[in-house]
Design a protein around this motif. Structure first.
Motif, mmCIF file in Angstrom:
data_model
loop_
_atom_site.group_PDB
_atom_site.id
_atom_site.type_symbol
_atom_site.label_atom_id
_atom_site.label_comp_id
_atom_site.label_asym_id
_atom_site.label_seq_id
_atom_site.Cartn_x
_atom_site.Cartn_y
_atom_site.Cartn_z
ATOM 1 N N PHE A 1 -2.176 -2.459 8.002
ATOM 2 C CA PHE A 1 -1.008 -2.658 7.592
ATOM 3 C C PHE A 1 -1.020 -3.224 6.109
ATOM 4 O O PHE A 1 -0.106 -2.852 5.203
ATOM 5 C CB PHE A 1 0.071 -3.704 8.603
ATOM 6 N N ALA A 2 -1.699 -4.266 5.795
ATOM 7 C CA ALA A 2 -1.922 -5.008 4.784
ATOM 8 C C ALA A 2 -2.355 -3.767 3.485
ATOM 9 O O ALA A 2 -2.022 -3.951 2.249
ATOM 10 C CB ALA A 2 -3.040 -5.946 4.537
ATOM 11 N N TYR B 1 0.713 -0.736 3.491
ATOM 12 C CA TYR B 1 2.096 -1.143 3.269
ATOM 13 C C TYR B 1 1.756 -2.137 1.895
ATOM 14 O O TYR B 1 2.998 -2.964 2.139
ATOM 15 C CB TYR B 1 2.775 -1.845 4.213
ATOM 16 N N ARG B 2 0.951 -2.053 1.173
ATOM 17 C CA ARG B 2 0.863 -2.791 -0.015
ATOM 18 C C ARG B 2 2.005 -2.729 -0.684
ATOM 19 O O ARG B 2 2.467 -1.738 -1.227
ATOM 20 C CB ARG B 2 -0.309 -2.572 -0.637
ATOM 21 N N GLU B 3 2.517 -3.888 -1.616
ATOM 22 C CA GLU B 3 3.657 -3.773 -2.239
ATOM 23 C C GLU B 3 3.483 -2.804 -3.272
ATOM 24 O O GLU B 3 2.485 -2.825 -3.949
ATOM 25 C CB GLU B 3 3.879 -5.399 -2.783
ATOM 26 N N VAL B 4 4.460 -1.973 -3.751
ATOM 27 C CA VAL B 4 4.491 -1.002 -4.588
ATOM 28 C C VAL B 4 5.579 -1.253 -5.745
ATOM 29 O O VAL B 4 5.369 -1.490 -7.004
ATOM 30 C CB VAL B 4 4.947 0.402 -4.138
ATOM 31 N N GLU B 5 6.630 -2.087 -5.211
ATOM 32 C CA GLU B 5 7.729 -2.473 -6.116
ATOM 33 C C GLU B 5 7.994 -3.724 -6.226
ATOM 34 O O GLU B 5 7.929 -4.307 -4.815
ATOM 35 C CB GLU B 5 9.048 -1.626 -5.993
ATOM 36 N N LYS B 6 8.000 -4.537 -7.090
ATOM 37 C CA LYS B 6 8.185 -6.104 -6.871
ATOM 38 C C LYS B 6 9.752 -6.180 -6.236
ATOM 39 O O LYS B 6 10.686 -5.796 -6.574
ATOM 40 C CB LYS B 6 8.297 -6.857 -8.261
ATOM 41 N N PHE B 7 9.578 -7.190 -4.973
ATOM 42 C CA PHE B 7 10.812 -7.656 -4.633
ATOM 43 C C PHE B 7 11.517 -6.357 -4.046
ATOM 44 O O PHE B 7 13.000 -6.271 -3.909
ATOM 45 C CB PHE B 7 12.065 -8.451 -5.320
ATOM 46 N N ALA B 8 10.871 -5.445 -3.395
ATOM 47 C CA ALA B 8 11.315 -4.307 -2.758
ATOM 48 C C ALA B 8 12.031 -4.760 -1.293
ATOM 49 O O ALA B 8 11.697 -5.954 -0.901
ATOM 50 C CB ALA B 8 10.246 -3.329 -2.243
ATOM 51 N N THR B 9 12.920 -3.924 -0.747
ATOM 52 C CA THR B 9 13.371 -4.447 0.274
ATOM 53 C C THR B 9 13.310 -3.354 1.389
ATOM 54 O O THR B 9 14.092 -2.321 1.485
ATOM 55 C CB THR B 9 15.005 -4.608 0.215
ATOM 56 N N PRO B 10 12.260 -3.213 1.983
ATOM 57 C CA PRO B 10 12.062 -2.375 3.090
ATOM 58 C C PRO B 10 12.910 -2.236 4.182
ATOM 59 O O PRO B 10 13.667 -3.140 4.159
ATOM 60 C CB PRO B 10 10.517 -2.519 3.693
ATOM 61 N N GLU C 1 14.883 -2.698 7.539
ATOM 62 C CA GLU C 1 14.695 -3.728 8.439
ATOM 63 C C GLU C 1 14.634 -3.456 9.914
ATOM 64 O O GLU C 1 14.877 -1.973 10.284
ATOM 65 C CB GLU C 1 16.248 -4.459 8.348
#
Lengths: 345, 555
Positions: free
Chosen positions: A46-47, A50-59, A61
């Motif tokens: 998962f790490a 699903y590494r962050e691609v966009e800062k403060f993304a909202t995947p 829920e």
């Protein structure tokens, strides 16, 4: 020291139930690995995935899943129950001494283990036992808590002041094994230990007979009872005696003043010597003085052994003491005879 | 919240915050502000941690060789006792509740302060008095009973300063009780409008559970120590069999508190980790209710398992059976948490800032700590393992791996809120990794040592155990460096750190919706909560686009 295993960083196994403990250990390692690998793999996967691609993304829920929660509650519960049951079975094997075990007395003291065999042979910080025989240690301590621990036997028990605890094992391999005190007991705690020597029966007999020093516990107890402590003045003399009759009572029910009954085991006899008025046998007056502070733990063991020897047909656990009762003359010759009797079991 | 506000409200800005609102010593020592009290706890708790750490270093140095060559055994016994007493009673128990809990609870639920601010200050003073007594005993010559104070050694045979340390622990217990009381009252009565029970952050749930344990458990240890004092001073036979007492009774009473106390140490850590994982995966935590209720379940079951410390004490084998069964049951809520944290990462947007590294480290260490708990709960196996280094390794994994790692993660995560400054991300990551590697190198070999049979509390040991002890000591030095680094870069950040802004992580929690550092009364006006916990999306009403643009400008 003999090694019984090819696995490095693994202790020797030298008692009849050591393999059960080891089996449990390997089962738990297997369970741990089986649980850890999926979790660790999932975390890493998962790490990375699903590494962050966009800062403060909202995947998207997700609130949870009743099905998943149920599954991952039930599986750990079932697995933990298998661990519990396995542990319980091994525990009963470890802590239920067989009736036909050879009894040895152990007294802990800051900071040494004092051992006395049925023949009277004593040793300090060493314990010699024959291989393939069931051994029962009856244990107490003169001062603080100690703990008799032999890693190769996969067992240990606390020695508790004021009461008896029991440890049994059947050594399966000859050799020299570590003996530790595992319960912190003060200044020289880490020095309180020594070795257990597991010997072939013949070597053990030679060792035992070659070093007979002093009396057997029964003899010592008889001497205390008859001469030194004056117990005999009340506890012998037939129907008119002032104290309770001791012949034949061991491991039998005794009726007490007030109507309760109690089994006259070693714990009860010990208590009756130290707190004579606490559990009075029906029909007797509370006139016996306490011997607290006047007898050492070793003398108590001897007294218990002597009183035990007065009941040759007691139901359980007293078998080894019985032949020693008559061994007033030459205990050196008696020891091999008794050992031979045990080995026929 | 506009960009201007964000910039001006930082530490050293024009507005008064809780740090700048009064600068005299008196304004600190007589404060009723939960945040100032938390900072004072932070400083004292850290000092105790460092002292406990020095003792740990001394222990590991002694154990580098099989002989007791660095200290006399008398000194060694005092060293490991002091290490245990300081770490458990004066660091592990208060660390997260008194520092992070104190600072964050009111902020997280939208309150101006704790419900009982004067009681809060009182609990700090009680903690100080207890700590001073313990340190005084140390200067007088120390104590050598082990932190468990087992009788009859502690009542009759130890000539050291048992009573003084006991008094310190006794007094310190009241601090714990008062803190727990304060938290419960606060959570019940001070929640902002809209902050329903199931909108509470899991950090708050964990502190609710832990407060129950503090209130119900701590009085028992106080009574136990009182009984010990009565026996030692007045020779009333309570625990000593020579005068009619029962030494096993002490163990029952002691562990009736001290086992739940383990959960006082681990539950708040679980609360912190829930916050961290959710934040750095930017996702609502998976199975929120299950994590919340598993905290309560752990707290409740924690009271039913004390007898698993006495499997080899000669207690009835049937009692052992029951305690073993209940111990196994506790594994279930712990496993639930582990699975839910892992599932939270699924389809997240995961970033690896320093607090997240700590949180992932926590998951790894707690996994090992929890699973080895099963080894010790299984009675047939624990007969061999108990009182060996296996136990030492296990409880360090749970209590240090669980609590200290979570505490460090939490300190890093909320540092910008507490101080208004960012620390060095580079050094933060280095330290998180050193701590993880050093910790495993220190304590993993001890599992093997334990199965080999090396008993704990030994100043000297048979030579065949040396190799693994060398690994352990080497690991301890790595761990030591990893733990010292934050002291340097966090202090450095206070003066030279980049201004943090109010919400550097863009988290919807209430604590991030006030300025950094917060003003004395926390919020300029009473917040109204319209969003669920961990709602990172549009529903949270945060200006995500603006934050992204600011990030892009800075980059």
């Amino acid at each position: 020291m003999q090694s019984t295993t090819w696995i490095p960083f693994f202790p020797e196994a030298a008692s009849s139930f050591a393999w059960q403990v080891d089996l449990l250990y390997f089962y738990l390692i297997a369970v741990s690995v089986a649980f850890s690998i999926p979790i660790v793999v999932a975390i890493f996967f998962f790490a990375i995935r699903y590494r962050e691609v966009e800062k403060f993304a909202t995947p998207d829920e997700m609130h949870g899943s009743m099905v998943l929660e149920t599954v991952w509650s039930i599986i750990p519960f079932v697995v933990s129950m298998t661990i519990f049951l396995g542990g319980a079975i091994v525990y009963f094997n470890q802590y239920e001494p067989p009736d036909d075990a050879m009894e040895i007395f152990v007294v802990g003291k800051q900071w040494m283990w004092k051992v006395q065999h049925q023949t009277g042979q004593r040793e300090i910080n060493e314990l010699h036992v024959p291989v393939g025989k069931k051994i029962k240690l009856t244990m107490t301590t003169e001062d603080v808590l100690h703990d008799f621990f032999v890693p190769a036997f996969r067992t240990k028990i606390d020695a508790v002041p004021g009461r008896y605890t029991y440890l049994w094992f059947e050594p399966t391999v000859t050799g020299k094994f570590h003996l530790f005190c595992a319960e912190y007991c003060g200044l020289n705690h880490s020095g309180m230990g020594g070795s257990v020597y597991v010997m072939e029966q013949r070597d053990f007999d030679n060792w035992l007979s070659g070093n007979v020093a002093g009396q057997t516990p029964v003899e010592q107890g008889k001497d205390l009872f008859m001469n030194k402590l004056g117990c005999a003045s009340c506890h012998t003399g037939g129907p008119a005696q002032r104290g309770a009759k001791l012949e034949g009572i061991f491991n039998h029910e005794v009726k007490l003043v007030g109507g309760q009954t109690v089994t006259a085991d070693d714990q009860y006899i010990r208590n009756s010597i130290l707190n004579p008025t606490s559990q009075i046998v029906d029909g007797f007056q509370p006139i016996m003085p306490t011997f607290k502070g006047q007898v050492t733990e070793e003398q108590l063991n001897a007294l218990v052994a002597y009183i035990k020897s007065l009941s040759p047909n007691a139901p359980a656990a007293s078998a080894p003491a019985a032949p020693a009762a008559g061994a007033n003359t030459d205990s050196a010759n008696k020891a091999p005879a008794r050992s031979a009797a045990n080995s026929s079991k | 919240m506009s960009a201007e506000e964000t910039i001006t409200s930082g530490y050293g800005g024009t507005k008064l915050n809780y740090l700048t609102n009064g600068t005299t010593l008196k304004s600190w020592l007589l404060t009723k502000d939960h945040k100032r009290i938390a900072i004072m706890y932070l400083i004292t708790v850290s000092l105790f941690f460092m002292m406990g750490g020095l003792y740990a270093a001394a222990i590991r140095l002694e154990l580098l060789t099989p002989n007791s060559d660095l200290f006399q055994t008398a000194t060694y016994n005092k060293v490991f006792t002091q290490h245990g007493v300081l770490m458990i009673f004066f660091f592990l128990l208060p660390a997260i509740p008194a520092v992070l809990g104190n600072f964050l609870l009111p902020l997280m639920i939208g309150a101006k302060d704790l419900a009982l601010p004067r009681i809060n200050l009182l609990s700090l003073y009680i903690y100080w008095i207890g700590g001073v007594l313990a340190l005084w005993a140390l200067m007088q010559g120390g104590v050598d009973t082990g932190w468990t104070f087992y009788t009859p050694y502690s009542t009759t045979f130890s000539n050291s300063y048992v009573m003084l340390v006991g008094l310190g622990v006794f007094i310190n217990g009241f601090s714990s009780i008062l803190t727990g009381l304060n938290f419960i009252v606060t959570i019940h009565t001070m929640r902002a409008p809209g902050m329903t029970w199931f909108r509470l952050p899991l950090f708050v749930w964990a502190h609710y559970a832990v407060s129950l344990v503090m209130i119900l458990g701590t009085p028992v240890v106080a009574i136990t120590i009182l009984l010990l004092a009565i026996e030692r001073v007045a020779h009333v036979g309570i625990f000593d069999p020579a005068i009619g007492g029962d030494p096993i009774l002490f163990q029952h009473l002691f562990w009736f508190y001290s086992h739940p106390a383990v959960y006082i140490m681990i539950l708040p850590g679980m609360g912190v980790v829930s916050e961290l994982i959710s934040n750095f995966a930017r996702k609502k935590i998976f199975g929120y209710e299950f994590i919340a209720f598993s905290s309560i379940a752990i707290a409740v079951f924690g009271f039913l398992v004390w007898g698993h410390h006495m499997f080899v004490s000669g207690q009835s084998i049937y009692a052992s059976l029951v305690f073993s069964f209940l111990t196994m049951v506790v594994a279930v809520p712990s496993a639930i948490k582990m699975f839910n944290w892992t599932a939270t990462l699924y389809k997240g947007s995961i970033s690896f800032d320093t607090p997240m590294l700590y949180a992932i480290g926590f998951m790894g260490l707690f996994l090992i700590g929890g699973l080895t708990g099963l080894f010790l709960g299984s009675i047939g196996l624990t007969v061999h393992l108990t009182d060996t280094y296996f136990v030492v390794a296990h409880f360090h994994y749970v209590m240090v791996g669980g609590q200290v790692i979570a505490y460090l993660g939490g300190i890093h995560y909320w540092w910008p809120k507490m101080t208004g400054r960012m620390y060095s991300e580079f050094w933060g990551k280095i330290s998180a990794m050193l701590v993880f590697v050093g910790f495993n190198l220190t304590f993993f070999p001890q599992f093997i040592l334990g199965y080999l049979g090396m008993p704990r509390r030994y100043a000297a040991y048979p030579p065949e155990f040396q190799v693994l002890n060398i690994f352990s000591t080497a690991g301890a030095s790595v761990l030591g460096i990893g733990l010292l680094l934050p002291v340097v870069y966090l202090v450095h950040s206070l003066f030279f750190g980049k201004k943090a802004g109010d919400n550097p992580w863009m988290h919807p929690g209430l604590e991030w919706r006030t300025s950094s550092p917060p003003p004395t009364e926390n919020f300029e006006k009473m917040p109204v909560v319209t969003w669920d916990a961990y709602e990172f999306g549009e529903g949270s009403g945060m200006d995500l686009e603006g934050a992204r643009q600011r990030e892009a400008l800075q980059a």
